[in-house]
Motif scaffolding. Structure first.
Motif, PDB file in Angstrom:
ATOM      1  N   LEU A  40      10.889  37.657  82.861  1.00 40.96           N
ATOM      2  CA  LEU A  40       9.814  37.836  83.835  1.00 40.96           C
ATOM      3  C   LEU A  40       8.544  37.128  83.379  1.00 40.96           C
ATOM      4  O   LEU A  40       7.806  36.559  84.184  1.00 40.96           O
ATOM      5  N   GLU A  41       8.281  37.162  82.065  1.00 39.15           N
ATOM      6  CA  GLU A  41       7.113  36.493  81.495  1.00 39.15           C
ATOM      7  C   GLU A  41       7.224  34.971  81.701  1.00 39.15           C
ATOM      8  O   GLU A  41       6.243  34.307  82.055  1.00 39.15           O
ATOM      9  N   TYR A  42       8.417  34.464  81.514  1.00 39.85           N
ATOM     10  CA  TYR A  42       8.647  33.026  81.694  1.00 39.85           C
ATOM     11  C   TYR A  42       8.317  32.604  83.132  1.00 39.85           C
ATOM     12  O   TYR A  42       7.690  31.564  83.366  1.00 39.85           O
ATOM     13  N   ARG A  43       8.724  33.442  84.091  1.00 34.20           N
ATOM     14  CA  ARG A  43       8.531  33.097  85.493  1.00 34.20           C
ATOM     15  C   ARG A  43       7.054  33.002  85.876  1.00 34.20           C
ATOM     16  O   ARG A  43       6.680  32.181  86.715  1.00 34.20           O
ATOM     17  N   ILE A  44       6.205  33.840  85.260  1.00 30.69           N
ATOM     18  CA  ILE A  44       4.780  33.782  85.637  1.00 30.69           C
ATOM     19  C   ILE A  44       3.995  32.787  84.780  1.00 30.69           C
ATOM     20  O   ILE A  44       2.784  32.646  84.949  1.00 30.69           O
ATOM     21  N   GLN A  45       4.686  32.148  83.831  1.00 24.38           N
ATOM     22  CA  GLN A  45       4.018  31.120  83.024  1.00 24.38           C
ATOM     23  C   GLN A  45       4.389  29.699  83.476  1.00 24.38           C
ATOM     24  O   GLN A  45       3.895  28.713  82.931  1.00 24.38           O
ATOM     25  N   ARG A  46       5.272  29.619  84.481  1.00 25.15           N
ATOM     26  CA  ARG A  46       5.700  28.295  84.940  1.00 25.15           C
ATOM     27  C   ARG A  46       4.552  27.555  85.623  1.00 25.15           C
ATOM     28  O   ARG A  46       3.575  28.158  86.083  1.00 25.15           O
ATOM     29  N   ARG A  47       4.741  26.240  85.731  1.00 23.19           N
ATOM     30  CA  ARG A  47       3.699  25.412  86.362  1.00 23.19           C
ATOM     31  C   ARG A  47       3.578  25.774  87.851  1.00 23.19           C
ATOM     32  O   ARG A  47       2.482  25.883  88.390  1.00 23.19           O
ATOM     33  N   THR A  48       4.707  25.960  88.519  1.00 27.77           N
ATOM     34  CA  THR A  48       4.695  26.353  89.932  1.00 27.77           C
ATOM     35  C   THR A  48       4.814  27.880  90.007  1.00 27.77           C
ATOM     36  O   THR A  48       5.831  28.448  89.583  1.00 27.77           O
ATOM     37  N   LEU A  49       3.782  28.507  90.532  1.00 25.43           N
ATOM     38  CA  LEU A  49       3.748  29.974  90.548  1.00 25.43           C
ATOM     39  C   LEU A  49       4.074  30.515  91.935  1.00 25.43           C
ATOM     40  O   LEU A  49       3.703  29.905  92.946  1.00 25.43           O
ATOM     41  N   PHE A  50       4.776  31.660  91.939  1.00 21.51           N
ATOM     42  CA  PHE A  50       5.112  32.322  93.187  1.00 21.51           C
ATOM     43  C   PHE A  50       4.649  33.777  93.137  1.00 21.51           C
ATOM     44  O   PHE A  50       4.798  34.441  92.107  1.00 21.51           O
ATOM     45  N   LYS A  51       4.120  34.238  94.271  1.00 20.95           N
ATOM     46  CA  LYS A  51       3.613  35.619  94.332  1.00 20.95           C
ATOM     47  C   LYS A  51       4.711  36.635  94.015  1.00 20.95           C
ATOM     48  O   LYS A  51       4.472  37.643  93.348  1.00 20.95           O
ATOM     49  N   GLU A  52       5.929  36.363  94.472  1.00 23.68           N
ATOM     50  CA  GLU A  52       7.037  37.313  94.266  1.00 23.68           C
ATOM     51  C   GLU A  52       7.305  37.555  92.779  1.00 23.68           C
ATOM     52  O   GLU A  52       7.691  38.662  92.381  1.00 23.68           O
ATOM     53  N   ASP A  53       7.097  36.508  91.950  1.00 18.76           N
ATOM     54  CA  ASP A  53       7.337  36.674  90.513  1.00 18.76           C
ATOM     55  C   ASP A  53       6.359  37.671  89.897  1.00 18.76           C
ATOM     56  O   ASP A  53       6.731  38.484  89.053  1.00 18.76           O
ATOM     57  N   PHE A  54       5.097  37.609  90.320  1.00 19.75           N
ATOM     58  CA  PHE A  54       4.103  38.560  89.810  1.00 19.75           C
ATOM     59  C   PHE A  54       4.417  39.984  90.287  1.00 19.75           C
ATOM     60  O   PHE A  54       4.317  40.944  89.526  1.00 19.75           O
ATOM     61  N   ILE A  55       4.797  40.085  91.558  1.00 17.60           N
ATOM     62  CA  ILE A  55       5.148  41.406  92.104  1.00 17.60           C
ATOM     63  C   ILE A  55       6.333  41.993  91.350  1.00 17.60           C
ATOM     64  O   ILE A  55       6.341  43.180  90.982  1.00 17.60           O
ATOM     65  N   ASN A  56       7.356  41.172  91.093  1.00 22.07           N
ATOM     66  CA  ASN A  56       8.543  41.648  90.368  1.00 22.07           C
ATOM     67  C   ASN A  56       8.194  42.109  88.960  1.00 22.07           C
ATOM     68  O   ASN A  56       8.725  43.115  88.465  1.00 22.07           O
ATOM     69  N   TYR A  57       7.299  41.367  88.290  1.00 23.98           N
ATOM     70  CA  TYR A  57       6.890  41.725  86.928  1.00 23.98           C
ATOM     71  C   TYR A  57       6.163  43.071  86.927  1.00 23.98           C
ATOM     72  O   TYR A  57       6.465  43.966  86.129  1.00 23.98           O
ATOM     73  N   VAL A  58       5.203  43.218  87.853  1.00 21.23           N
ATOM     74  CA  VAL A  58       4.448  44.476  87.938  1.00 21.23           C
ATOM     75  C   VAL A  58       5.386  45.642  88.256  1.00 21.23           C
ATOM     76  O   VAL A  58       5.306  46.718  87.645  1.00 21.23           O
ATOM     77  N   GLN A  59       6.304  45.433  89.212  1.00 19.45           N
ATOM     78  CA  GLN A  59       7.228  46.501  89.588  1.00 19.45           C
ATOM     79  C   GLN A  59       8.139  46.891  88.423  1.00 19.45           C
ATOM     80  O   GLN A  59       8.443  48.082  88.219  1.00 19.45           O
ATOM     81  N   TYR A  60       8.577  45.884  87.644  1.00 17.20           N
ATOM     82  CA  TYR A  60       9.420  46.173  86.480  1.00 17.20           C
ATOM     83  C   TYR A  60       8.655  47.043  85.474  1.00 17.20           C
ATOM     84  O   TYR A  60       9.198  48.011  84.926  1.00 17.20           O
ATOM     85  N   GLU A  61       7.389  46.717  85.223  1.00 21.17           N
ATOM     86  CA  GLU A  61       6.573  47.499  84.282  1.00 21.17           C
ATOM     87  C   GLU A  61       6.387  48.932  84.778  1.00 21.17           C
ATOM     88  O   GLU A  61       6.440  49.885  83.996  1.00 21.17           O
ATOM     89  N   ILE A  62       6.157  49.066  86.079  1.00 18.93           N
ATOM     90  CA  ILE A  62       6.008  50.413  86.663  1.00 18.93           C
ATOM     91  C   ILE A  62       7.293  51.218  86.478  1.00 18.93           C
ATOM     92  O   ILE A  62       7.277  52.381  86.062  1.00 18.93           O
ATOM     93  N   ASN A  63       8.423  50.584  86.787  1.00 19.03           N
ATOM     94  CA  ASN A  63       9.716  51.278  86.647  1.00 19.03           C
ATOM     95  C   ASN A  63       9.991  51.667  85.198  1.00 19.03           C
ATOM     96  O   ASN A  63      10.529  52.746  84.919  1.00 19.03           O
ATOM     97  N   LEU A  64       9.614  50.778  84.273  1.00 18.93           N
ATOM     98  CA  LEU A  64       9.830  51.069  82.855  1.00 18.93           C
ATOM     99  C   LEU A  64       8.987  52.264  82.407  1.00 18.93           C
ATOM    100  O   LEU A  64       9.479  53.153  81.705  1.00 18.93           O
ATOM    101  N   LEU A  65       7.735  52.290  82.842  1.00 24.31           N
ATOM    102  CA  LEU A  65       6.862  53.417  82.489  1.00 24.31           C
ATOM    103  C   LEU A  65       7.386  54.728  83.059  1.00 24.31           C
ATOM    104  O   LEU A  65       7.340  55.777  82.397  1.00 24.31           O
ATOM    105  N   GLU A  66       7.892  54.687  84.302  1.00 20.55           N
ATOM    106  CA  GLU A  66       8.462  55.900  84.916  1.00 20.55           C
ATOM    107  C   GLU A  66       9.695  56.368  84.151  1.00 20.55           C
ATOM    108  O   GLU A  66       9.901  57.575  83.944  1.00 20.55           O
ATOM    109  N   LEU A  67      10.515  55.411  83.714  1.00 28.03           N
ATOM    110  CA  LEU A  67      11.711  55.755  82.943  1.00 28.03           C
ATOM    111  C   LEU A  67      11.327  56.405  81.610  1.00 28.03           C
ATOM    112  O   LEU A  67      11.928  57.405  81.185  1.00 28.03           O
TER     113      LEU A  67
END
Length: 567
Positions: A40-67
């Motif tokens: 997920l970190e790799y995806r948001i460090q790429r030259r071409t950025l997409f909003k979905e990648d940031f959303i997925n990263y944030v959602q993954y962190e939220i899910n991890l904290l809930e777990l």
């Protein structure tokens, strides 16, 4: 970019290793978390950025904290089960280690610190270990009232224990050798220090009163009790709770030294009356000093509590009623009564047949709270009790002032009053108006009551007519249809065709969720003299198509049980 990602992962590594060490995650799970985070970190460090990648990263962190949070909860339950096991098998040494390990992981839970400290104090008889646990806990939770309360209690218990030990030694005239009992410790000085520190941090009258209540459990701590009591009055004069507490203390004050305590029933009643007078004197002073709605509420609640207490003394009962009326009137004059208190006052007057006063109070409350359904109901209640000719007119007036969506209780009250006081035609006219005025979910209750009234006043024929008039006016309750089914079954010539109509209409509305309706329909076809048992299979398959999820499973189970009972 790879270096940046590596640095970010390394920053999180100690935290992840800690989760592995305490057993919340296995090594394989930690590796999977690192791999997923890297991706997920790799995806948001790429030259071409997409909003979905940031959303997925944030959602993954939220899910991890809930777990993590969920696993921590499960982990606490596991630790507590282990504690119970150790206590049962009396493994004291092991239990100390268990508590230490548990608190290292769950230091964020004050209740666990308190549990561990209590065990040290009560089971291991180690006041010093308990003290150290409380001190450590307060470093993590410096503003936790419960920790201070239990620490304060523990020090008082410790002082009481030392005092008893000393008394036993002195009574036995034993040589205590090197044992020393410092006078300040015996007098609860450590508890006093905790008290002073805690009230400097937690500045609330409620907390202050809680410490005083604890101190009052220990007879030797009279000086400390007096100090806390004096501080309460000095520090929290502007808090109604302080005045409420001080006033209620007058109930506990015993006869003055030199006075004979009351012995006969008459003198005991007189003493109770004097104490209550002193309480009310404090409340009167409180309302002058702190004229707020909260303070008046304390005064009124006290008077209502005392009035509710049973007594065989007519004089005391009358005095209590008089004091209650005085409290209400005082708050009313200061314009500090809430709508609920106007309701209380009106109902109290009504209960004692003070109809004129009840009407005045209800009217005053209604003028202040014209948008309150409750106050209109109170006024109407008083008018009905006094057999006023203005009841219907006031109902009409209420609907002018109130929003339609909150008027259901008034429509029901009007219909109920009309049933006893007016003709059937008048009552039905009210129900018809109500059905037009009340829509949505609130109308469900109204339709049920309309149907009940129809059957009660005009029998089955009237109920069926009302049912027909409402059968397309959604929404309904299941009871609306079940009532008609029951009314039909109570008739001498119970018609199966009518029962089918009611079941079919009910299933149109609730067939996807109510398995009982389907089962009752099947039973009706099987048991009614004019039923058609051959239709039961068709009804069964219709139910299986309409019912969903657990409702379908429940239906299958009930049908199987019924089939077994038929064999």
């Amino acid at each position: 970019m790879a270096e940046i990602i590596q640095e970010r992962i390394e920053d999180r590594l100690p935290e992840l290793q800690q989760l592995e060490r305490i057993g919340l995650f296995s090594r394989a799970e930690i590796k999977a978390i690192i791999k997923k985070a890297s991706d997920l970190e790799y995806r948001i460090q790429r030259r071409t950025l997409f909003k979905e990648d940031f959303i997925n990263y944030v959602q993954y962190e939220i899910n991890l904290l809930e777990l993590i949070q969920r696993r921590r909860v499960d982990d606490v339950q596991l630790w507590l089960s282990y504690v119970v096991f150790c206590k049962k098998w009396a493994t004291k040494v092991q239990l100390s280690k268990v508590f230490s390990a548990m608190l290292a992981i769950h230091s964020n839970k004050p209740a666990l610190w308190i549990m561990a400290a209590k065990w040290e104090m009560e089971d291991r008889l180690s006041s010093e270990s308990a003290r150290q646990l409380f001190l450590r806990a307060l470093r993590f939770h410096p503003e936790c009232p419960k920790l201070y309360q239990e620490y304060f209690r523990m020090e008082l218990m410790h002082a009481e224990k030392l005092r008893k030990e000393k008394q036993e030694f002195e009574k036995a005239k034993m040589d205590v050798g090197n044992l020393e009992y410092a006078e300040e410790i015996l007098m609860g000085e450590l508890a006093r220090i905790i008290y002073k520190n805690s009230v400097n941090i937690i500045k609330s009258a409620e907390f202050h009163v809680s410490l005083l209540s604890i101190a009052q459990l220990f007879d030797f701590a009279k000086d400390l009790q007096r100090e806390i009591y004096d501080d309460l009055q000095a520090l929290h004069t502007d808090d109604p709770l302080t005045w409420d507490y001080v006033a209620r203390q007058e109930l506990e004050i015993e006869s003055q030294p030199g006075e004979e305590p009351p012995t006969t029933k008459q003198t005991k009643v007189a003493e109770v009356g004097r104490r209550e007078e002193r309480c009310c004197a404090v409340y009167e002073e409180a309302v002058k000093t702190l004229p707020t709605e909260a303070m008046c509420k304390c005064y009124i609640n006290f008077c209502m509590e005392r009035f509710a207490k049973k007594t065989s003394s007519r004089h005391l009962r009358e005095k209590r009623l008089e004091r209650t009326m005085v409290a209400f009137r005082k708050a009313h004059d200061l314009k500090l009564l809430s709508e609920f208190q106007y309701k209380q006052w009106s109902e109290l007057l009504l209960h004692h047949d003070f109809l004129t006063e009840a009407l005045e109070v209800a009217g005053a409350g209604m003028e202040l709270f014209r948008g309150s359904v409750m106050m209109w109901q109170v006024k109407l209640q008083v008018l009905i009790a006094s057999k006023s000719p203005d009841v219907a007119m006031l109902f009409e007036e209420a609907f002018v002032h109130l929003k339609p969506q909150i008027c259901l209780p008034l429509w029901i009250s009007w219909a109920e009053w009309s049933e006893g006081a007016k003709s059937q035609e008048d009552t039905e006219a009210i129900f018809k108006k109500a059905v037009l005025a009340i829509t949505g979910g609130d109308s469900v209750t109204l339709k049920d009551k309309y149907l009940d009234w129809a059957y009660r006043s005009g029998g089955y024929k009237k109920a069926r007519a009302v049912f027909k008039s409402l059968q397309e006016s959604r929404p309904f309750s299941v009871d609306f249809f079940r009532k008609m089914i029951q009314f039909e079954k109570e008739q001498e010539s119970c018609k199966m065709a009518n029962l089918r109509e009611y079941y079919e209409r009910a299933l149109r509305e609730f067939g996807s969720v109510d398995s009982d309706l389907w089962m009752d329909y099947i039973k009706e076809e099987l048991n009614h003299p004019l039923g058609r048992p051959e239709h039961c299979g068709q009804i069964y398959w219709r139910a299986m198509k309409m019912l969903q999820g657990e409702s379908a499973e429940l239906f299958v189970a009930k049908h199987a049980v019924h089939q077994a009972g038929q064999l």
